[in-house]
Write an enzyme that holds these catalytic residues in place. Structure first.
Site, PDB file in Angstrom:
ATOM      1  N   GLU A  64       0.722  -1.124   0.184  1.00 42.01           N
ATOM      2  CA  GLU A  64       0.030  -0.013   0.010  1.00 42.01           C
ATOM      3  C   GLU A  64       1.051   1.374   0.105  1.00 42.01           C
ATOM      4  O   GLU A  64       0.410   2.255  -0.394  1.00 42.01           O
ATOM      5  CB  GLU A  64      -0.817  -0.006   1.317  1.00 42.01           C
ATOM      6  CG  GLU A  64      -0.371   0.001   2.443  1.00 42.01           C
ATOM      7  CD  GLU A  64      -1.414   0.188   3.800  1.00 42.01           C
ATOM      8  OE1 GLU A  64      -2.501   0.526   3.224  1.00 42.01           O
ATOM      9  OE2 GLU A  64      -1.117   0.446   4.891  1.00 42.01           O
ATOM     10  N   ARG A  67       1.592   5.693   8.265  1.00 44.94           N
ATOM     11  CA  ARG A  67       0.585   6.852   7.377  1.00 44.94           C
ATOM     12  C   ARG A  67       0.920   6.836   5.679  1.00 44.94           C
ATOM     13  O   ARG A  67       2.276   6.677   5.564  1.00 44.94           O
ATOM     14  CB  ARG A  67       0.597   8.265   7.761  1.00 44.94           C
ATOM     15  CG  ARG A  67       0.345   8.480   8.974  1.00 44.94           C
ATOM     16  CD  ARG A  67      -1.058   8.282   9.328  1.00 44.94           C
ATOM     17  NE  ARG A  67      -1.817   8.404  10.652  1.00 44.94           N
ATOM     18  CZ  ARG A  67      -2.964   8.208  10.911  1.00 44.94           C
ATOM     19  NH1 ARG A  67      -3.805   7.682  10.034  1.00 44.94           N
ATOM     20  NH2 ARG A  67      -3.331   8.294  12.106  1.00 44.94           N
ATOM     21  N   LEU A  68       0.009   6.968   4.794  1.00 43.92           N
ATOM     22  CA  LEU A  68       0.319   6.774   3.438  1.00 43.92           C
ATOM     23  C   LEU A  68       0.484   8.250   2.992  1.00 43.92           C
ATOM     24  O   LEU A  68      -0.132   9.043   3.594  1.00 43.92           O
ATOM     25  CB  LEU A  68      -0.509   6.094   2.752  1.00 43.92           C
ATOM     26  CG  LEU A  68      -0.826   4.608   3.218  1.00 43.92           C
ATOM     27  CD1 LEU A  68      -1.949   3.913   2.499  1.00 43.92           C
ATOM     28  CD2 LEU A  68       0.494   3.726   2.903  1.00 43.92           C
ATOM     29  N   ASP A  82      -9.544   2.955  -1.890  1.00 41.02           N
ATOM     30  CA  ASP A  82      -9.895   3.142  -0.492  1.00 41.02           C
ATOM     31  C   ASP A  82     -11.055   4.286  -0.663  1.00 41.02           C
ATOM     32  O   ASP A  82     -11.088   5.144  -1.600  1.00 41.02           O
ATOM     33  CB  ASP A  82      -8.990   3.604   0.279  1.00 41.02           C
ATOM     34  CG  ASP A  82      -9.196   3.195   1.823  1.00 41.02           C
ATOM     35  OD1 ASP A  82     -10.126   2.874   2.057  1.00 41.02           O
ATOM     36  OD2 ASP A  82      -8.075   3.694   2.544  1.00 41.02           O
ATOM     37  N   GLU A  89     -16.562   7.742   1.155  1.00 42.01           N
ATOM     38  CA  GLU A  89     -17.768   8.244   2.109  1.00 42.01           C
ATOM     39  C   GLU A  89     -17.701   9.774   2.458  1.00 42.01           C
ATOM     40  O   GLU A  89     -18.403  10.047   3.138  1.00 42.01           O
ATOM     41  CB  GLU A  89     -17.484   7.297   3.284  1.00 42.01           C
ATOM     42  CG  GLU A  89     -17.317   5.766   3.166  1.00 42.01           C
ATOM     43  CD  GLU A  89     -15.833   5.513   3.121  1.00 42.01           C
ATOM     44  OE1 GLU A  89     -15.156   4.515   3.154  1.00 42.01           O
ATOM     45  OE2 GLU A  89     -14.929   6.667   3.149  1.00 42.01           O
ATOM     46  N   ARG A 124     -14.108  -0.672   0.281  1.00 43.52           N
ATOM     47  CA  ARG A 124     -14.853  -0.713   1.379  1.00 43.52           C
ATOM     48  C   ARG A 124     -16.291   0.065   1.396  1.00 43.52           C
ATOM     49  O   ARG A 124     -17.103  -0.254   2.233  1.00 43.52           O
ATOM     50  CB  ARG A 124     -13.824  -0.354   2.714  1.00 43.52           C
ATOM     51  CG  ARG A 124     -13.999   1.206   2.611  1.00 43.52           C
ATOM     52  CD  ARG A 124     -13.038   1.776   3.863  1.00 43.52           C
ATOM     53  NE  ARG A 124     -13.267   3.286   4.210  1.00 43.52           N
ATOM     54  CZ  ARG A 124     -12.685   3.760   5.133  1.00 43.52           C
ATOM     55  NH1 ARG A 124     -11.771   3.196   5.816  1.00 43.52           N
ATOM     56  NH2 ARG A 124     -12.879   5.083   5.078  1.00 43.52           N
ATOM     57  N   ASP A 180     -12.072  -0.825   8.369  1.00 49.49           N
ATOM     58  CA  ASP A 180     -10.837  -0.330   9.439  1.00 49.49           C
ATOM     59  C   ASP A 180     -11.548  -0.776  10.927  1.00 49.49           C
ATOM     60  O   ASP A 180     -12.044  -0.032  11.836  1.00 49.49           O
ATOM     61  CB  ASP A 180     -10.302   1.072   9.474  1.00 49.49           C
ATOM     62  CG  ASP A 180      -9.810   1.195   8.125  1.00 49.49           C
ATOM     63  OD1 ASP A 180      -9.476   0.435   7.281  1.00 49.49           O
ATOM     64  OD2 ASP A 180      -9.519   2.629   8.102  1.00 49.49           O
ATOM     65  N   HIS A 232      -2.980  -7.302   7.122  1.00 49.70           N
ATOM     66  CA  HIS A 232      -2.587  -6.051   7.118  1.00 49.70           C
ATOM     67  C   HIS A 232      -1.805  -5.664   8.195  1.00 49.70           C
ATOM     68  O   HIS A 232      -2.030  -6.283   9.449  1.00 49.70           O
ATOM     69  CB  HIS A 232      -3.745  -5.214   6.928  1.00 49.70           C
ATOM     70  CG  HIS A 232      -3.766  -3.858   6.747  1.00 49.70           C
ATOM     71  ND1 HIS A 232      -2.871  -2.770   7.210  1.00 49.70           N
ATOM     72  CD2 HIS A 232      -4.304  -3.044   5.713  1.00 49.70           C
ATOM     73  CE1 HIS A 232      -2.978  -1.769   6.762  1.00 49.70           C
ATOM     74  NE2 HIS A 232      -4.085  -1.948   5.742  1.00 49.70           N
TER      75      HIS A 232
END
Length: 764
Positions: A292, A305-306, A409, A412, A457, A474, A539
């Site tokens: 990821e 963190r990405l 990802d 929402e 998700r 998550d 994960h």
């Protein structure tokens, strides 16, 4: 008063289950008539053949059972959570039936509209009833819900962050990172009743189901629009799913390799190579690695963190193209990560600002939010064709590097008052549908063979038809009933009722803002549960340096390998059930309500689930527990591990952290790959054991004591019947045509492409 006309028609609904050869098509059917009456009392719906009657009730604060309102609404959004402030304008009479039809037997479609075009709500209400056994009506479905029975809840159909931790009756003062119990990433306007019917509203607007909460005798539905497209289906639980998904949509079938274990590998090229070596040298089956952090990421003071960028991080992955080639040769597919945040510190931000590619305020200025990285970001306007084209280019570039798919990802976070390039209000519930559809279009265009996967998700009605894999989101790294390990069972079962079938979770959870890092016990329990879900995926989680992982110690590595082997060996069953889902809507993982609806202990259990109708999975989801009760329906069952027979009823079962209570019912046919199969991904080096497409070798466990049928993904039909004969357990080859095998007092027939079978009868 307006009345509907009953129209009777024939519809072919396919009911085929999957692993030798090509994949087939097929079908089946059903029937019935409805009576619809609109009066001052409300909307009455009757289906005489099933003895169903939906009797009107009244909406709260009114004397009407069908009405409209002109309510004002304001909304706040913070970290993907949405809080609404509504006006109190009253319900008014003036809703009419625009049309009715029965598009297929057992299915009614009614279109309603407010006579006043300025209406912002249509409300409907029916009496909460009882099922045929006299028990209070139960309500299931509505997307990724953490409760299986929603009676007594007020459930919004509005894609949202589900919350890091759950609060019952969230107040505005608590509004932050916690979620209300019914907040869900994947929100579906489809509810199933234990009385033998299901309801759906087919629009993208916000819908609220008050399921006997405000008034214990009333199921009220508020649709935030002046029109309602209502679907009602009747039948058995299986028929309800088949009939509803014939209208709302059924899932695509993933490539075979998606059903092999996926293992996360982050930290750059050298670390990914190390993980790949560990997997193969330890003999752990795996068909995919996913990184990821391919576009940047790592540990900081708040966890892993990405960067949320859309281009390759050459600092961490300087030789990504060569790495992809190596991984493919080792039998791995390689997965990346994307979302639609346009980070203010990313190179893409200025270009997106200049070209108007982000969602906007009403005045046309970019709508910036505080993103999960705690920096300002915009959201890509997916209703803007130019923005979709730009994102498609980034997705294609990742495929050109050598990736085979990605996590798609979020979806929402669209604020209520955001606008699009046209100036219109952004369609909040459409956003995850548009995001999923864009990913599907890119993969279909660039990987016409079907050799690619993305997983999501967030979702709404359209996501079911486009996303090949759904994951639970998550969860916390703990045993919390509403947001930890136990919650992933009802989430998966509710999603499955509406067609979202190929389900995955983060092994040992993800979030640890209000929970400790994952423990060894949690990792063991989650691993064994995940092995019996369609996609088994690890994960590292937010606390990547503290969470337990499969390589933490040798005992854990051995445990993970044991269950990865089981998951991989079950591929023929996963594939068979994925074919069922794509053709009939019946999910791979099933609530007991689909299998034994008349046994409440089984039907509404939230701590056990079924793989098709063959296997009952009863994981331990309570911290520190070394045993649990398992509810078995009437009939004979066999312990999957020992073959010991037991009869239906509630049984106490011991289960150490390494054990998974797992039962096969009499009549079950469970096909297994041979041990030693390392990957399901084609095209790897000869040294990596995979499935021989010319003459696959399969073990078939035949659980005696009842009849059974299974159709594999290639169309092979396996039938178990009672008939006298001698037991046969030697391997047999089936070179096309039909194979007949006597098994004591039973008879087995296998009709399909060539295969080498090792038949293992269990029981007598």
């Amino acid at each position: 008063m307006p009345r509907s006309r009953a129209i009777t028609a024939l519809v072919l609904l396919s009911v085929l289950p999957a692993a030798c050869g090509e994949r087939p098509e097929g079908g089946g059917s059903g029937g019935g008539q409805f009576k619809v009456e609109l009066s001052d009392r409300g909307l009455r719906i009757e289906h005489p053949a099933s003895q169903l009657v939906l009797e009107p009730a009244v909406l709260a604060g009114s004397s009407l059972g069908l009405a409209f309102a002109q309510r004002t609404t304001e909304s706040e959004m913070s970290f993907g959570y949405h809080y609404f402030h509504e006006g109190s304008e009253p319900w008014q009479q003036g809703v009419e039936i625009a049309s009715t039809e029965e598009p297929s037997p057992g299915t009614l479609r009614i279109k309603l509209r407010a006579r006043d075009s300025s209406a912002t709500r249509v409300g409907l209400a029916w009496k909460c009833g009882s099922d045929r056994a006299g028990a209070p009506e139960r309500y299931l479905g509505l997307g990724a819900q953490v409760l299986l029975d929603e009676r007594g809840r007020r459930v919004p159909v509005w894609s949202s962050e589900q919350g890091i931790g759950k609060v019952d009756g969230l107040t505005h003062q608590q509004f932050g990172y916690a979620g209300e119990i019914n907040d869900a990433y994947y929100a579906l306007p489809v509810v199933y009743s234990s009385r033998g019917y299901a309801l759906a509203t087919l629009g993208s607007e916000r819908v609220v189901h008050d399921l006997c909460r405000t008034d214990a005798s009333t199921h009220a539905v508020e649709v935030w629009a002046p029109e309602v497209d209502l679907v009602v289906v009747v039948g058995s639980p299986r028929e309800l799913v088949e009939r509803m998904t014939a209208i709302t949509g059924r899932p695509p079938r993933p490539p075979a390799w998606a059903f092999g274990p996926w293992i996360d590998a982050v930290g750059g090229s050298a670390e990914v190579r190390r993980i790949a070596r560990e997997v193969r040298t330890r003999g752990v089956p795996a068909s995919a690695l996913w990184s990821e952090d391919w576009a940047g990421g790592g540990l900081d003071g708040t966890g892993f963190r990405l960067s949320y960028r859309w281009t390759l991080d050459r600092g961490n992955y300087p030789d990504a193209e060569a790495l992809a080639t190596e991984l493919h040769a080792q039998g791995f597919r390689w997965l990346a990560y994307f979302n639609t945040f346009v980070q203010s510190d990313a190179p893409t931000f200025d270009d997106a600002m200049r070209r108007g590619l982000m969602l906007r305020h009403a005045d046309g200025s970019p709508y910036l939010v505080l993103s999960p990285r705690l920096t300002e970001a915009g959201l890509l306007d997916l209703e803007n064709p130019e923005a979709r084209k730009v994102m498609a280019g980034y997705l294609k570039a990742a495929l050109d590097v050598g990736f085979d798919g990605w996590m798609a990802d979020y979806g929402e976070w669209v604020p209520w008052d955001a606008t699009t390039v046209t100036g219109a209000q952004a369609c909040h519930n459409c956003y995850p549908d548009l995001w999923s559809e864009l990913n599907r279009q890119v993969l279909e265009s660039e990987r016409a063979s079907g050799d690619g996967v993305f997983f999501v998700r967030a979702g709404h009605l359209g996501t079911v038809k486009s996303a090949p894999v759904i994951w639970a989101g998550d969860q916390n790294t703990d045993f919390d009933a509403l947001d930890g390990l136990p919650s992933i069972i009802p989430i998966g079962l509710n999603l499955g009722l509406s067609g979202a079938s190929t389900y995955a979770t983060d092994i040992a959870g993800y979030s640890n803002l209000d929970s400790p890092p994952s423990t060894k016990e949690l990792f063991f329990r989650w691993t064994s549960l995940a092995a019996l879900t369609p996609v088994m995926r690890t994960h590292h989680g937010n606390a990547a340096d503290k969470n337990w992982s499969w390589l933490r110690d040798e005992e854990t590595a051995a445990h993970f390998k044991r269950y990865a082997v089981l998951h991989q060996r079950l591929f023929p069953l996963w594939d068979a059930l994925a074919a069922v889902a794509s053709r009939s809507g019946l999910p791979i993982l099933r609530a007991g309500w689909l299998v034994a609806p008349d046994d409440a202990r089984v039907a509404f259990a939230t701590d056990q689930f079924w793989v098709g109708e063959a296997l009952l999975v009863a994981p331990v989801v309570t911290e520190g527990a070394l045993s649990r009760d398992v509810a078995l329906p009437t009939g004979r069952f066999y312990d999957f591990w020992t073959g010991k027979a037991t009869d239906g009823g509630v049984r106490a079962v011991a289960a150490s952290p390494g054990d998974l209570p797992l039962f096969a019912r009499a009549g079950a046919l469970v096909p297994l790959l041979p041990e030693g199969t390392m990957t399901l991904a084609p095209g790897g080096a000869a040294a990596v054991a995979t499935v021989d497409p010319a003459m696959p070798s399969l073990e078939l466990r035949v659980y005696l004591g009842a009849a059974g049928t299974l159709v594999l993904g290639d169309g092979t039909t396996i039938t178990l019947e009672s008939k006298a004969g001698d037991a046969a357990v030697e391997p047999v080859e089936q070179r096309g045509g039909k194979l007949e095998v006597a098994l004591g007092a039973a008879h087995l027939s296998i009709d399909g492409p060539s295969c080498s079978w090792h038949i293992v009868p269990v029981g007598d």
